[in-house]
Design a protein around this motif. Structure first.
Motif, PDB file in Angstrom:
ATOM      1  N   TYR A  68       0.879  -1.168   0.000  1.00 35.11           N
ATOM      2  CA  TYR A  68       0.000   0.000   0.000  1.00 35.11           C
ATOM      3  C   TYR A  68       0.923   1.227   0.000  1.00 35.11           C
ATOM      4  CZ  TYR A  68      -3.837  -2.945   1.850  1.00 35.11           C
ATOM      5  OH  TYR A  68      -4.790  -3.902   2.057  1.00 35.11           O
TER       6      TYR A  68
ATOM      7  N   HIS B 199      -0.357   4.660  -0.963  1.00 29.79           N
ATOM      8  CA  HIS B 199      -1.142   5.830  -0.574  1.00 29.79           C
ATOM      9  C   HIS B 199      -2.439   5.397   0.095  1.00 29.79           C
ATOM     10  CE1 HIS B 199       1.525   7.242  -3.737  1.00 29.79           C
ATOM     11  NE2 HIS B 199       1.416   8.439  -3.176  1.00 29.79           N
TER      12      HIS B 199
ATOM     13  N   GLN C  19      -9.601   6.147   4.056  1.00 32.56           N
ATOM     14  CA  GLN C  19      -8.513   6.019   5.040  1.00 32.56           C
ATOM     15  C   GLN C  19      -7.971   7.404   5.400  1.00 32.56           C
ATOM     16  OE1 GLN C  19      -5.972   3.298   2.919  1.00 32.56           O
ATOM     17  NE2 GLN C  19      -7.411   1.619   3.186  1.00 32.56           N
TER      18      GLN C  19
ATOM     19  N   GLY D  27     -14.630  -2.314  -0.852  1.00 33.03           N
ATOM     20  CA  GLY D  27     -13.845  -1.989  -2.035  1.00 33.03           C
ATOM     21  C   GLY D  27     -13.213  -0.614  -1.950  1.00 33.03           C
ATOM     22  N   THR D  28     -13.584   0.134  -0.898  1.00 31.76           N
ATOM     23  CA  THR D  28     -13.042   1.489  -0.754  1.00 31.76           C
ATOM     24  C   THR D  28     -11.818   1.516   0.160  1.00 31.76           C
ATOM     25  OG1 THR D  28     -14.568   1.813   1.087  1.00 31.76           O
ATOM     26  CG2 THR D  28     -15.268   2.645  -1.063  1.00 31.76           C
ATOM     27  N   GLY D  29     -11.504   0.381   0.768  1.00 32.82           N
ATOM     28  CA  GLY D  29     -10.411   0.340   1.738  1.00 32.82           C
ATOM     29  C   GLY D  29     -10.920   0.632   3.149  1.00 32.82           C
ATOM     30  N   LYS D  30     -12.217   0.373   3.341  1.00 34.58           N
ATOM     31  CA  LYS D  30     -12.877   0.665   4.612  1.00 34.58           C
ATOM     32  C   LYS D  30     -12.279  -0.139   5.776  1.00 34.58           C
ATOM     33  CE  LYS D  30     -17.021  -1.208   4.348  1.00 34.58           C
ATOM     34  NZ  LYS D  30     -17.309  -2.388   5.168  1.00 34.58           N
ATOM     35  N   THR D  31     -11.934  -1.396   5.527  1.00 38.48           N
ATOM     36  CA  THR D  31     -11.438  -2.232   6.630  1.00 38.48           C
ATOM     37  C   THR D  31     -10.163  -1.645   7.221  1.00 38.48           C
ATOM     38  OG1 THR D  31     -12.282  -4.086   5.357  1.00 38.48           O
ATOM     39  CG2 THR D  31     -10.938  -4.619   7.278  1.00 38.48           C
TER      40      THR D  31
ATOM     41  N   ASP E  41     -13.348 -10.681  -1.166  1.00 35.79           N
ATOM     42  CA  ASP E  41     -12.321  -9.724  -1.556  1.00 35.79           C
ATOM     43  C   ASP E  41     -11.275 -10.471  -2.374  1.00 35.79           C
ATOM     44  OD1 ASP E  41     -10.568  -7.695  -1.768  1.00 35.79           O
ATOM     45  OD2 ASP E  41      -9.882  -7.770   0.315  1.00 35.79           O
TER      46      ASP E  41
ATOM     47  N   ASP F   4      -8.395  -9.915  -4.921  1.00 35.18           N
ATOM     48  CA  ASP F   4      -7.538  -8.938  -5.587  1.00 35.18           C
ATOM     49  C   ASP F   4      -7.507  -9.259  -7.074  1.00 35.18           C
ATOM     50  OD1 ASP F   4      -6.959  -7.633  -3.339  1.00 35.18           O
ATOM     51  OD2 ASP F   4      -5.028  -8.585  -2.970  1.00 35.18           O
TER      52      ASP F   4
ATOM     53  N   ARG G 125     -11.397  -3.468  -8.040  1.00 37.54           N
ATOM     54  CA  ARG G 125     -11.166  -2.933  -6.693  1.00 37.54           C
ATOM     55  C   ARG G 125      -9.806  -2.264  -6.597  1.00 37.54           C
ATOM     56  NH1 ARG G 125     -14.749  -5.220  -3.026  1.00 37.54           N
ATOM     57  NH2 ARG G 125     -13.348  -5.673  -1.326  1.00 37.54           N
TER      58      ARG G 125
HETATM   59  P1  AMP Z   1     -12.121  -3.117   1.686  1.00 41.68           P
HETATM   60  O1  AMP Z   1     -12.938  -1.936   1.203  1.00 41.68           O
HETATM   61  O2  AMP Z   1     -11.693  -2.938   3.087  1.00 41.68           O
HETATM   62  O3  AMP Z   1     -12.850  -4.401   1.441  1.00 41.68           O
HETATM   63  O4  AMP Z   1     -10.743  -3.154   0.827  1.00 41.68           O
HETATM   64  C1  AMP Z   1     -10.712  -3.312  -0.567  1.00 41.68           C
HETATM   65  C2  AMP Z   1      -9.371  -3.774  -1.108  1.00 41.68           C
HETATM   66  O5  AMP Z   1      -8.451  -2.692  -1.153  1.00 41.68           O
HETATM   67  C3  AMP Z   1      -8.678  -4.853  -0.310  1.00 41.68           C
HETATM   68  O6  AMP Z   1      -8.177  -5.793  -1.244  1.00 41.68           O
HETATM   69  C4  AMP Z   1      -7.523  -4.163   0.386  1.00 41.68           C
HETATM   70  O7  AMP Z   1      -6.453  -5.047   0.589  1.00 41.68           O
HETATM   71  C5  AMP Z   1      -7.179  -3.072  -0.604  1.00 41.68           C
HETATM   72  N1  AMP Z   1      -6.626  -1.852   0.006  1.00 41.68           N
HETATM   73  C6  AMP Z   1      -7.032  -1.253   1.142  1.00 41.68           C
HETATM   74  N2  AMP Z   1      -6.331  -0.133   1.370  1.00 41.68           N
HETATM   75  C7  AMP Z   1      -5.456  -0.010   0.346  1.00 41.68           C
HETATM   76  C8  AMP Z   1      -4.442   0.959   0.012  1.00 41.68           C
HETATM   77  N3  AMP Z   1      -4.227   2.025   0.760  1.00 41.68           N
HETATM   78  N4  AMP Z   1      -3.728   0.749  -1.110  1.00 41.68           N
HETATM   79  C9  AMP Z   1      -3.961  -0.329  -1.898  1.00 41.68           C
HETATM   80  N5  AMP Z   1      -4.900  -1.266  -1.639  1.00 41.68           N
HETATM   81  C10 AMP Z   1      -5.638  -1.109  -0.533  1.00 41.68           C
END
Ligand code: AMP
Length: 422
Positions: free
Chosen positions: A21, A23, A28, A48-52, A310, A312, A338
Motif C-alpha cells: 500500500y 497511498h 482512510q 472496495g473502498t479500503g474501509k477495513t 475480496d 484482488d 477494486r
Molecule cells: P475493503 O474496502 O476494506 O474491502 O478493501 C478493498 C481492497 O483494497 C482490499 O483488497 C484491500 O487489501 C485493498 N486496500 C485497502 N487499502 C489499500 C491501500 N491504501 N492501497 C492499496 N490497496 C488497498
C-alpha cells in the motif's frame, strides 16, 4: 497524501509496506486521523473502498500504544461486528496483516462451524475480536466472552446487517458494551432506520462519506446482453468462451439458481463452484480458496454469500440475473475493479428484467452499453399488467403445489414429521 503523513507508528507503516500500500484511499485519509483522535465516526462507504484498513489501522495503533496489552491475561479490547462469515474472516486477515509487527492478537468467530476452536482461542486471550452477531451472542450467553473491557467497537456493514434480520441481536450486543468507549459505524447506505440505529451507538460522531452507493467505480466498464430467459444458460456459455475472461464471479439471485448454473457449467467441463447459505462453512471456504488460487475459474454466488468477498485483481463480474434493488447491482459490480484495478461487468437481462436495468441506470446516472452482436437475441416481450398478474398467480399455485407434495412425501417417509420440525 502518504501513510507517513498520518502519524502512524513505524510497526504499522512497515506492515503496510509489506502489503504494497503506498497511498491511503479516500476513506482512510478521512477516517484514520479522526479515529486516532478518539472520535466516534459514522462512515458511509461500501466495500472496495479500503474501509477495513480505515478502521483496523487506527485501532491497532490505539492498542499498540496501550502498554498494558501484553501484561497479564489478554482481555478483548476491540470488537468488530460484521454480518457474514466471509467478511469476518477477511477483516481478521486484515488485522493480522496490519498488526504483523505488533503484539496484537485477533480472532474471528462465526456460526455454522463447531465452537470448540473459537472457545479455545478466546481462552488463550485476544485483543481484537471479529464476530458475526449470532455466534457472538451465543458464546456470550455461555459465558465464554465478556464485553466488559471493550474500548473500541465497530459495527460494519450496518445496512446489510439489518437486511439480514440482525437488529435484535445488535441491540442485545450494544446493551452489553461499556458506556465509555469509542464507536465506529459503517454502512454502504444510510436510510432512516440505519441513522436511527447509529444514534443509539455513537456519541457526537464525525460523518464521513466516500463513493455513495449510487456511484460505480469509474474503472468498471458495464455491458448488457439482452436475451430470453430460456437462453440464459447458452448465452452464459457463449460469453465464457471469451479467452479474456480467465476468472469470473457470477451472481445469481437464488441458492437453487446458483447450483443450477454450476451444474450446467460442469457439464461443459468448466471449473466452477457455488457459494451460498446452504453450503457448509468448509465448502464455502474451499471454493473461495480454490478460486483465489485459480483452480476454479467461475465462482457462482448469491448476494449475501458474496458480500465482502475480496479477490484482488478480479476483472470480471457477470450478473446472471438482474437484481430488483439497484443498490445490489452497485455492490455486485464493486467486487471487480477494486482498489484502482480495471473491471468489466456483464449483465444478462431477460425482457422482464429490463425494468430493473432502467432503475439501475437512473440510480447510477450511467448508461450500460448494450452488446447486440450475439447468437441469442431477445425476442420475448415484457408482459403487460394482466399477463403479469396471471403469471404471479400461476407461480403461487406451483409453489403451493410443490410444498404440499414435499410435505406429503416427508410425511410418508417419516410419520412423526410435522411441519416446522427440523
Ligand atoms: P475493503 O474496502 O476494506 O474491502 O478493501 C478493498 C481492497 O483494497 C482490499 O483488497 C484491500 O487489501 C485493498 N486496500 C485497502 N487499502 C489499500 C491501500 N491504501 N492501497 C492499496 N490497496 C488497498
Amino acid at each position: 497524501m502518504k501513510f507517513e503523513n498520518l502519524k502512524l507508528i513505524p510497526s504499522i507503516l512497515k506492515a503496510l509496506e509489506d502489503q504494497n500500500y503506498t497511498h491511503p484511499t479516500s476513506i482512510q485519509e478521512k477516517a484514520i486521523p479522526l479515529i486516532l483522535n478518539n472520535q466516534d465516526v459514522l462512515g458511509s462507504a461500501q466495500t472496495g473502498t479500503g474501509k477495513t484498513a480505515a478502521f483496523a489501522i487506527p485501532i491497532i495503533q490505539h492498542l499498540a500504544k496501550d502498554n498494558k496489552i501484553t501484561s497479564g491475561r489478554r482481555r478483548v479490547k476491540s470488537l468488530i461486528v460484521t454480518p457474514t462469515r466471509e467478511l469476518a474472516i477477511q477483516i481478521g486477515e486484515s488485522f493480522t496483516a496490519y498488526a504483523k509487527y505488533t503484539q496484537i492478537k485477533n480472532t474471528v468467530i462465526f456460526g455454522g462451524v463447531k465452537q470448540g476452536a473459537q472457545v479455545n482461542a478466546m481462552h488463550r486471550g485476544v485483543d481484537v475480536l471479529v464476530a458475526t452477531p449470532g455466534r457472538l451472542l451465543d458464546l456470550m450467553n455461555q459465558g465464554f466472552i465478556s464485553l466488559n473491557d471493550i474500548q473500541y467497537f465497530v459495527l460494519d456493514e450496518a445496512d446489510r446487517m439489518l437486511d439480514m434480520g440482525f437488529i435484535h441481536d445488535i441491540k442485545k450486543i450494544i446493551a452489553k458494551l461499556p458506556k465509555q468507549r469509542q464507536s465506529l459505524f459503517f454502512s454502504a447506505t444510510m436510510p432512516k432506520n440505519i441513522v436511527e440505529l447509529s444514534r443509539q451507538i455513537l456519541r457526537n460522531p464525525q460523518k464521513i462519506a466516500v463513493n455513495p452507493v449510487s456511484s460505480t467505480a469509474e474503472t468498471i466498464q458495464q455491458f448488457l446482453y439482452k436475451t430470453n430467459k430460456s437462453n440464459k444458460p447458452a448465452l452464459l456459455l457463449h460469453i465464457l468462451k471469451d479467452p479474456k475472461i480467465e476468472q469470473v464471479l457470477v451472481f445469481s439471485r437464488t441458492k437453487h439458481g446458483s447450483d443450477r448454473i454450476v451444474r450446467n457449467l460442469k457439464k461443459k467441463d468448466i471449473n466452477s463452484a457455488a457459494i451460498h447459505g446452504d453450503k457448509s462453512q468448509n465448502q464455502r471456504q474451499r471454493a473461495l480458496k480454490e478460486f483465489k488460487q485459480g483452480k476454479v475459474n467461475v465462482l457462482v454466488a448469491t448476494d449475501i454469500a458474496a458480500r465482502g468477498i475480496d479477490i484482488d485483481k478480479l476483472q470480471h463480474v457477470i450478473n446472471y440475473d438482474i437484481p430488483n434493488e439497484s443498490e445490489t447491482y452497485v455492490h455486485r459490480i464493486g467486487r471487480c475493479g477494486r482498489a484502482g484495478e480495471n473491471g468489466i461487468s456483464i449483465s444478462i437481462s431477460d425482457a422482464e428484467e429490463l425494468a430493473y436495468i432502467r432503475d439501475i441506470e437512473k440510480l447510477t446516472k450511467q448508461k450500460i452499453s448494450v452488446i447486440d452482436d450475439h447468437p441469442f437475441p431477445q425476442t420475448d416481450k415484457p408482459m403487460n399488467a394482466a399477463e403479469k398478474k396471471e403469471f404471479e398467480k400461476e407461480k403461487q399455485r406451483k409453489k403451493q403445489e410443490f410444498f404440499a407434495n414435499r410435505n406429503k412425501k416427508r410425511g410418508a417417509q417419516n410419520p412423526g414429521f410435522r411441519r416446522g420440525r427440523r
